[in-house]
Design an enzyme around this catalytic site. Structure first.
Site, PDB file in Angstrom:
ATOM      1  N   GLU A   1       2.624  -2.337   0.450  1.00  8.05           N
ATOM      2  CA  GLU A   1       1.691  -1.832  -1.046  1.00  8.05           C
ATOM      3  C   GLU A   1       2.635  -2.085  -2.204  1.00  8.05           C
ATOM      4  O   GLU A   1       2.351  -1.161  -2.925  1.00  8.05           O
ATOM      5  CB  GLU A   1       3.233   0.243  -0.376  1.00  8.05           C
ATOM      6  CG  GLU A   1       3.779   0.298  -0.553  1.00  8.05           C
ATOM      7  CD  GLU A   1       4.946  -0.065   0.206  1.00  8.05           C
ATOM      8  OE1 GLU A   1       6.385   0.157   0.671  1.00  8.05           O
ATOM      9  OE2 GLU A   1       4.476  -0.344   1.325  1.00  8.05           O
TER      10      GLU A   1
ATOM     11  N   ASP B   1       3.995   9.435   1.288  1.00 13.74           N
ATOM     12  CA  ASP B   1       4.262   8.290   1.531  1.00 13.74           C
ATOM     13  C   ASP B   1       5.288   8.193   0.394  1.00 13.74           C
ATOM     14  O   ASP B   1       6.182   7.016   1.050  1.00 13.74           O
ATOM     15  CB  ASP B   1       3.429   6.976   2.198  1.00 13.74           C
ATOM     16  CG  ASP B   1       3.028   7.419   3.230  1.00 13.74           C
ATOM     17  OD1 ASP B   1       3.525   7.384   4.098  1.00 13.74           O
ATOM     18  OD2 ASP B   1       1.674   6.699   3.064  1.00 13.74           O
TER      19      ASP B   1
ATOM     20  N   LYS C   1       3.087   0.421  10.134  1.00 14.15           N
ATOM     21  CA  LYS C   1       3.928   1.651   9.117  1.00 14.15           C
ATOM     22  C   LYS C   1       5.622   1.384   9.416  1.00 14.15           C
ATOM     23  O   LYS C   1       5.711   0.240  10.035  1.00 14.15           O
ATOM     24  CB  LYS C   1       4.507   3.261   9.853  1.00 14.15           C
ATOM     25  CG  LYS C   1       2.958   3.696  10.016  1.00 14.15           C
ATOM     26  CD  LYS C   1       2.685   4.464   8.882  1.00 14.15           C
ATOM     27  CE  LYS C   1       3.436   5.096   7.832  1.00 14.15           C
ATOM     28  NZ  LYS C   1       2.914   5.557   6.406  1.00 14.15           N
TER      29      LYS C   1
ATOM     30  N   ARG D   1      -2.641   3.038  14.912  1.00 11.38           N
ATOM     31  CA  ARG D   1      -3.665   1.710  14.258  1.00 11.38           C
ATOM     32  C   ARG D   1      -2.010   0.611  15.028  1.00 11.38           C
ATOM     33  O   ARG D   1      -1.530   0.601  15.801  1.00 11.38           O
ATOM     34  CB  ARG D   1      -3.201   1.905  13.047  1.00 11.38           C
ATOM     35  CG  ARG D   1      -3.671   2.820  11.942  1.00 11.38           C
ATOM     36  CD  ARG D   1      -3.728   2.860  10.812  1.00 11.38           C
ATOM     37  NE  ARG D   1      -2.478   3.811  10.408  1.00 11.38           N
ATOM     38  CZ  ARG D   1      -1.999   4.330   8.540  1.00 11.38           C
ATOM     39  NH1 ARG D   1      -2.357   3.450   8.336  1.00 11.38           N
ATOM     40  NH2 ARG D   1      -0.500   4.880   8.933  1.00 11.38           N
TER      41      ARG D   1
ATOM     42  N   TYR E   1       4.247  -2.022   5.922  1.00 14.70           N
ATOM     43  CA  TYR E   1       4.469  -0.903   5.071  1.00 14.70           C
ATOM     44  C   TYR E   1       5.669  -0.067   4.939  1.00 14.70           C
ATOM     45  O   TYR E   1       6.350   0.023   6.124  1.00 14.70           O
ATOM     46  CB  TYR E   1       2.918   0.397   4.883  1.00 14.70           C
ATOM     47  CG  TYR E   1       1.694   0.288   4.406  1.00 14.70           C
ATOM     48  CD1 TYR E   1       1.573  -0.287   3.579  1.00 14.70           C
ATOM     49  CD2 TYR E   1       0.924   0.568   5.524  1.00 14.70           C
ATOM     50  CE1 TYR E   1       0.160  -0.015   3.106  1.00 14.70           C
ATOM     51  CE2 TYR E   1      -0.637   0.484   4.738  1.00 14.70           C
ATOM     52  CZ  TYR E   1      -0.806   0.028   3.945  1.00 14.70           C
ATOM     53  OH  TYR E   1      -2.297  -0.554   3.834  1.00 14.70           O
TER      54      TYR E   1
ATOM     55  N   HIS F   1       7.624   2.030   1.906  1.00 13.62           N
ATOM     56  CA  HIS F   1       7.737   3.039   1.446  1.00 13.62           C
ATOM     57  C   HIS F   1       8.642   3.372   0.910  1.00 13.62           C
ATOM     58  O   HIS F   1       9.410   4.605   1.284  1.00 13.62           O
ATOM     59  CB  HIS F   1       6.924   4.064   1.568  1.00 13.62           C
ATOM     60  CG  HIS F   1       5.062   3.924   1.809  1.00 13.62           C
ATOM     61  ND1 HIS F   1       4.327   3.891   1.152  1.00 13.62           N
ATOM     62  CD2 HIS F   1       4.661   3.671   3.063  1.00 13.62           C
ATOM     63  CE1 HIS F   1       2.834   3.627   0.800  1.00 13.62           C
ATOM     64  NE2 HIS F   1       3.580   3.462   2.391  1.00 13.62           N
TER      65      HIS F   1
END
Length: 371
Positions: free
Chosen positions: A118, A270, A75, A15, A94, A96
């Site tokens: 998120e 995740d 990510k 991605r 993101y 996490h």
């Protein structure tokens, strides 16, 4: 604002944080965008597509991290990327953080302004930047689980939907949120026997209204989880506590009662995973076996369908990226409480309560930094 788009370096992550269409929109707003060479190759977007959109192409990530005011990724930054972050630089991706103390420590040390997709919210109480990837991961969980059930993959040798005269596989889904709903849609479409275990009675009513009596719903208790998982062929973990570590609903002791060759797909990985036996895997080596149960715990499942995932993600993330670039991070977050909920680390402070509690940091409300 000068915006940097590096190429993702996590294992089998294809991605990209911005599509050429998103770059064009940012340029239209008067901003400059630097794109690392071949950043969009995994979604079929060439460097020429990005230059046509108004971006400049940069050979490697060092110049991008050194010069950009805002880094846009997909990510969480890997260790090499975290080392290049600098004080006051905006990171929009993101994160996490709750199950990742090393990343959190590095981000705190960097002094960067770290906004996590998120934990951005909306007026309905949802997580609009997490939802597109939860939709993808929920659908992929059934696809991946069905593959793992094949005998050649170590599974029970079952076809998810069965055939006339042979019962279909039993699929148990933990959680009836975005992941669970999308997993149920695919599993039911493939003809499986599907049960969702959920704590909200309102949500169970909504699921029944959507799918009818073909979907079974059960109220979540430990006994129900133990009994249903022991008779399942495929278990999908789709539980979420926003920003916090996922609850451990599956214990190692439970696995001895599961069917040999059954499959567990942990979409919650995740956030640390919802089983005691879960640990993150990659698309290169997606599975491992514990007590005869195949575990599929790929931490970036949507990366396997990078083009679909990137365009779905950009639909959700672009308006906030534009707001941050147009206004600067302080005003953008001060003006929008939902975007402000995305601030996890800023100027060496942990600004998301669940992360601070899980990892032992002092919690500093985002409002104190955006005032």
């Amino acid at each position: 604002m000068l915006i940097g788009l590096p190429k993702e370096i996590k294992n089998h992550e294809y991605r990209v944080g911005l599509t050429p269409l998103s770059v064009r929109e940012l340029v239209r707003h008067g901003h400059k965008v630097m794109v690392e060479k071949n950043a969009g190759s995994g979604i079929g977007s060439s460097d020429a597509d990005y230059t046509t959109a108004g971006a400049s192409i940069i050979d490697g990530p060092k110049e991008i991290f050194a010069k950009a005011d805002m880094i846009v990724k997909v990510k969480e930054p890997q260790a090499a990327e975290r080392a290049m972050l600098r004080d006051g630089q905006i990171l929009y991706t993101y994160l996490h953080l709750a199950p990742d103390p090393e990343q959190t420590k590095d981000l705190v040390k960097s002094g960067a302004i770290c906004i996590a997709y998120e934990t951005v919210t909306n007026a309905r109480g949802g997580l609009p930047l997490l939802a597109p990837m939860s939709q993808v991961a929920g659908r992929m969980s059934v696809q991946s689980g069905a593959h793992c059930l094949e005998k050649a993959q170590g599974g029970r040798g079952m076809l998810l939907g069965g055939v006339p005269g042979v019962a279909p596989a039993k699929v148990v889904i933990l959680g009836g949120g975005v992941v669970g709903t999308n997993a149920a849609a695919i599993a039911l479409g493939m003809g499986a026997d599907v049960t969702i275990i959920e704590r909200s009675t309102d949500r169970m009513e909504e699921l029944t209204a959507r799918f009818g009596l073909s979907l079974k719903t059960l109220y979540s208790t430990q006994s129900v989880i133990e009994d249903e998982c022991a008779t399942a062929d495929l278990v999908i973990g789709g539980v979420l506590i926003p920003g916090a570590a996922a609850p451990k609903l599956i214990t190692k002791a439970m696995l001895k009662d599961w069917k040999p060759g059954s499959v567990f797909v942990d979409v919650a990985i995740d956030q640390g995973g919802c089983a005691e036996t879960s640990h993150a895997t990659t698309h290169a080596e997606p599975t491992y076996v514990v007590d005869g149960v195949i575990h599929y715990c790929v931490a970036n499942m949507p990366g396997g369908v990078a083009r679909t995932s990137t365009f779905a993600l950009n639909n959700a993330t672009l308006p906030f990226a534009v707001a941050i670039a147009d206004k600067g991070w302080k005003k953008a977050l001060a003006d929008d409480a939902h975007l402000r909920n995305g601030l996890n680390v800023a100027s060496g402070k942990v600004t998301y309560k669940a992360v601070a509690q899980d990892l032992g940091y002092d919690y500093v409300p985002a409002e104190k930094l955006t005032a």
